[in-house]
Design a protein around this motif. Structure first.
Motif, mmCIF file in Angstrom:
data_model
loop_
_atom_site.group_PDB
_atom_site.id
_atom_site.type_symbol
_atom_site.label_atom_id
_atom_site.label_comp_id
_atom_site.label_asym_id
_atom_site.label_seq_id
_atom_site.Cartn_x
_atom_site.Cartn_y
_atom_site.Cartn_z
ATOM 1 N N THR A 101 -20.331 16.716 -0.341
ATOM 2 C CA THR A 101 -20.139 16.093 -1.382
ATOM 3 C C THR A 101 -19.914 14.560 -1.397
ATOM 4 N N PHE A 102 -20.291 13.759 -1.991
ATOM 5 C CA PHE A 102 -19.904 12.432 -2.204
ATOM 6 C C PHE A 102 -19.073 12.209 -3.455
ATOM 7 N N TYR A 103 -18.210 11.165 -3.353
ATOM 8 C CA TYR A 103 -17.126 11.077 -4.180
ATOM 9 C C TYR A 103 -17.136 9.710 -4.785
ATOM 10 N N ILE A 104 -16.903 9.254 -6.027
ATOM 11 C CA ILE A 104 -16.421 8.056 -6.563
ATOM 12 C C ILE A 104 -15.381 8.133 -7.339
ATOM 13 N N VAL A 105 -14.255 7.223 -7.125
ATOM 14 C CA VAL A 105 -13.083 7.541 -7.805
ATOM 15 C C VAL A 105 -13.399 6.616 -9.374
ATOM 16 N N LEU A 106 -12.730 7.242 -10.296
ATOM 17 C CA LEU A 106 -12.947 6.691 -11.901
ATOM 18 C C LEU A 106 -11.381 6.352 -12.062
ATOM 19 N N SER A 107 -10.765 6.982 -11.623
ATOM 20 C CA SER A 107 -9.229 6.567 -11.775
ATOM 21 C C SER A 107 -8.112 7.328 -10.714
ATOM 22 N N GLY A 108 -7.132 6.864 -10.649
ATOM 23 C CA GLY A 108 -6.224 7.417 -9.836
ATOM 24 C C GLY A 108 -6.056 6.805 -8.285
ATOM 25 N N ASN A 109 -5.347 7.534 -7.652
ATOM 26 C CA ASN A 109 -5.339 6.885 -6.222
ATOM 27 C C ASN A 109 -5.200 7.912 -5.208
ATOM 28 N N PHE A 110 -5.759 7.576 -4.120
ATOM 29 C CA PHE A 110 -6.176 8.469 -2.974
ATOM 30 C C PHE A 110 -5.614 8.009 -1.575
ATOM 31 N N MET A 111 -5.112 8.878 -0.725
ATOM 32 C CA MET A 111 -5.165 8.263 0.538
ATOM 33 C C MET A 111 -6.189 9.185 1.357
ATOM 34 N N VAL A 112 -7.016 8.349 2.251
ATOM 35 C CA VAL A 112 -7.778 8.860 3.409
ATOM 36 C C VAL A 112 -7.203 8.536 4.628
ATOM 37 N N HIS A 113 -6.995 9.914 5.243
ATOM 38 C CA HIS A 113 -6.302 9.757 6.816
ATOM 39 C C HIS A 113 -7.402 10.246 7.671
ATOM 40 N N PHE A 114 -7.226 9.512 8.993
ATOM 41 C CA PHE A 114 -8.016 9.838 10.092
ATOM 42 C C PHE A 114 -7.381 10.243 11.552
ATOM 43 N N LYS A 115 -8.291 10.242 12.184
ATOM 44 C CA LYS A 115 -7.857 10.658 13.662
ATOM 45 C C LYS A 115 -6.325 9.592 13.850
ATOM 46 N N ASP A 116 -5.519 10.046 14.772
ATOM 47 C CA ASP A 116 -4.002 9.654 14.979
ATOM 48 C C ASP A 116 -3.262 9.210 13.880
ATOM 49 N N ASP A 117 -3.433 10.198 12.571
ATOM 50 C CA ASP A 117 -2.743 9.756 11.345
ATOM 51 C C ASP A 117 -2.960 8.179 10.784
ATOM 52 N N PRO B 282 0.178 -2.130 3.969
ATOM 53 C CA PRO B 282 -0.800 -1.556 5.329
ATOM 54 C C PRO B 282 -0.557 -2.675 6.502
ATOM 55 N N ASP B 283 -0.714 -2.266 7.721
ATOM 56 C CA ASP B 283 -0.659 -3.216 8.678
ATOM 57 C C ASP B 283 -2.088 -3.726 9.156
ATOM 58 N N GLY B 284 -3.095 -3.035 8.491
ATOM 59 C CA GLY B 284 -4.484 -3.246 8.873
ATOM 60 C C GLY B 284 -5.141 -2.668 9.911
ATOM 61 N N LYS B 285 -4.424 -1.681 10.692
ATOM 62 C CA LYS B 285 -4.755 -0.927 11.734
ATOM 63 C C LYS B 285 -4.578 0.618 11.233
ATOM 64 N N GLY B 286 -4.328 0.959 10.280
ATOM 65 C CA GLY B 286 -3.937 2.378 9.684
ATOM 66 C C GLY B 286 -2.806 2.711 9.587
ATOM 67 N N TYR B 287 -1.812 1.884 9.871
ATOM 68 C CA TYR B 287 -0.408 2.102 9.691
ATOM 69 C C TYR B 287 0.314 1.381 8.797
ATOM 70 N N PHE B 288 1.594 1.731 8.313
ATOM 71 C CA PHE B 288 2.033 0.989 7.323
ATOM 72 C C PHE B 288 3.576 0.664 7.619
ATOM 73 N N TYR B 289 4.026 -0.302 6.957
ATOM 74 C CA TYR B 289 5.589 -0.609 7.264
ATOM 75 C C TYR B 289 6.125 -1.307 5.931
ATOM 76 N N TRP B 290 7.505 -1.475 6.152
ATOM 77 C CA TRP B 290 8.509 -1.739 4.963
ATOM 78 C C TRP B 290 8.121 -3.282 4.742
ATOM 79 N N ASN B 291 8.103 -3.747 3.498
ATOM 80 C CA ASN B 291 8.025 -5.091 3.030
ATOM 81 C C ASN B 291 9.618 -5.496 2.749
ATOM 82 N N GLU B 292 9.961 -6.368 3.880
ATOM 83 C CA GLU B 292 11.563 -6.471 3.805
ATOM 84 C C GLU B 292 11.778 -7.486 2.691
ATOM 85 N N ASN B 293 10.786 -8.159 2.090
ATOM 86 C CA ASN B 293 10.864 -9.013 0.863
ATOM 87 C C ASN B 293 11.275 -8.366 -0.316
ATOM 88 N N LYS B 294 10.908 -7.081 -0.427
ATOM 89 C CA LYS B 294 11.201 -6.261 -1.876
ATOM 90 C C LYS B 294 12.433 -5.686 -1.827
#
Lengths: 147, 147
Positions: free
Chosen positions: A49-65, B135-147
Motif C-alpha cells: 500500500t502507498f500512503y499520502i499524509v493529509l494531516s498529522g505527523n509520522f516517524m519513518v524509521h530505517f535500519k540502524d534506527d 535532526p542531524d541530517g543523518k537520521g539521528y537527532f540532537y537537542w537544540n541548546e538554544n531552546k
C-alpha cells in the motif's frame, strides 16, 4: 469510500495531472484515520500500500534506527510499492492522530504502467522523495540486492 | 391488628413503594454519573486544547491580518500538555543521557514507552515541532541548546 478529487488535486504529487487522471486515482484511494502510536507499515514487509499524509505527523524509521519525521500535508510513505524489490524500506509510525490516503500498490503500479504520461509525472515526484530518503535506506536496498 | 392488615392500615405499601423508588432513582443517577465520569476526566486532561478551541472561536471574529500572523502558532501539533513542557523536556533529556547524543528517535520512543511517560509519541512530536529536538541530517537527532 473513495477520496475527494479536489483534495487530491491540492497535493503536490498529483498537482500536474489531468482532471480525468486525478478522478481515476481518487476512485482507487481510501481515506483512513490513524491513531497516535499506530504503525502503518513495517520495514521488510511486502509493500502492498502507498500512503499520502493529509494531516498529522509520522516517524519513518530505517535500519540502524535512523529516522525521518513527516509533518506536512502531501508527504508520502510506501514508495516501495512502485520500486523493486517491492519491500517497505522503513517502518511508519503515527506520532499524532492522523489522516492519510491509502492506495493499493497493485492498482497504483497498474495505473503507472498503463498510462506513460501519468506514470512519468508521478514517478518524477516519487523519485524526488526517494533521492531525499536514499541515504537512510541504501543499506536495506543493498541487503535485498545481495539476497 | 397484625401482619398485612397493619401494613395496609398505616400506609405501609405506599411507603415501601416510595422507598424503593427513591433507592432505585438514586442508584440510576449514581450509575449515570459514573458512566459519564470518563468524559469529565477527558475534559480535564484536554483542558488546554478546549481553551485553545474557545480562543480560536473568538479569533475567528478578528480581522484577517491578525489571523494570518497567528497561523504559524496554530500549526503546532495538537499535543495537550497535561504536564509542563519544561518537565517533559527534562524527562526526555534524562532518557537521552542514557542513549547518548545524537540519539536515534525510535530508541528514545521505545525507552519513553517503557518508562511510562505520558503520550510519548505526541510528546516527541511536540519537541520536534517546537525545534527542541533537531535532526542531524543523518537520521539521528540532537537537542537544540538554544531552546
Amino acid at each position: 469510500m473513495s477520496a475527494d478529487v479536489q483534495t487530491l488535486k491540492s497535493l503536490e504529487i498529483f498537482s500536474e495531472l489531468a482532471h480525468e487522471d486525478v478522478e481515476e486515482i481518487a476512485s482507487l484511494m481510501t481515506p483512513l484515520k490513524i491513531m497516535e502510536g499506530e504503525t502503518v507499515m513495517r520495514r521488510g514487509d511486502p509493500a502492498h500500500t502507498f500512503y499520502i499524509v493529509l494531516s498529522g505527523n509520522f516517524m519513518v524509521h530505517f535500519k540502524d534506527d535512523r529516522a525521518i519525521t513527516l509533518h506536512n500535508r502531501g508527504d508520502i510513505m510506501g514508495w516501495s510499492t512502485v520500486i523493486t524489490p517491492f519491500q517497505y524500506t522503513g517502518t511508519g509510525v503515527a506520532l499524532t492522530d492522523s489522516e492519510i490516503l491509502s492506495l493499493p500498490g497493485q492498482n497504483f503500479l497498474r495505473l503507472i504502467q498503463g498510462n506513460s504520461v501519468l506514470g512519468d509525472k508521478i514517478m518524477k515526484k516519487i523519485n524526488a522523495v526517494v533521492v531525499e530518503r536514499m541515504p537512510f535506506v541504501s543499506e536495506i536496498r543493498k541487503e535485498s540486492e545481495d539476497n | 391488628m397484625n401482619g398485612l392488615e397493619a401494613i395496609a392500615a398505616h400506609n405501609g405499601w405506599a411507603i415501601s413503594v416510595v422507598g424503593v423508588s427513591i433507592v432505585f432513582t438514586g442508584l440510576t443517577l449514581l450509575s449515570l454519573t459514573i458512566s459519564q465520569l470518563h468524559k469529565v476526566i477527558k475534559f480535564w486532561d484536554e483542558r488546554d486544547k478546549f481553551s485553545q478551541q474557545v480562543k480560536q472561536l473568538w479569533k475567528k471574529e478578528e480581522p484577517r491580518e491578525e489571523k494570518e500572523e497567528e497561523e504559524e502558532e496554530e500549526t503546532i501539533p495538537d499535543f495537550c500538555l497535561a504536564q509542563d513542557i519544561d518537565e517533559i523536556t527534562r524527562q526526555f533529556k534524562l532518557l537521552t543521557k542514557r542513549i547518548g547524543e545524537p540519539f536515534p528517535l525510535p530508541k528514545l520512543l521505545e525507552i519513553s514507552e517503557r518508562c511510562g511517560l505520558f503520550r510519548p509519541h505526541s510528546a516527541i512530536n511536540y519537541l520536534l515541532r517546537t525545534e527542541r529536538i533537531l535532526p542531524d541530517g543523518k537520521g539521528y537527532f540532537y537537542w537544540n541548546e538554544n531552546k
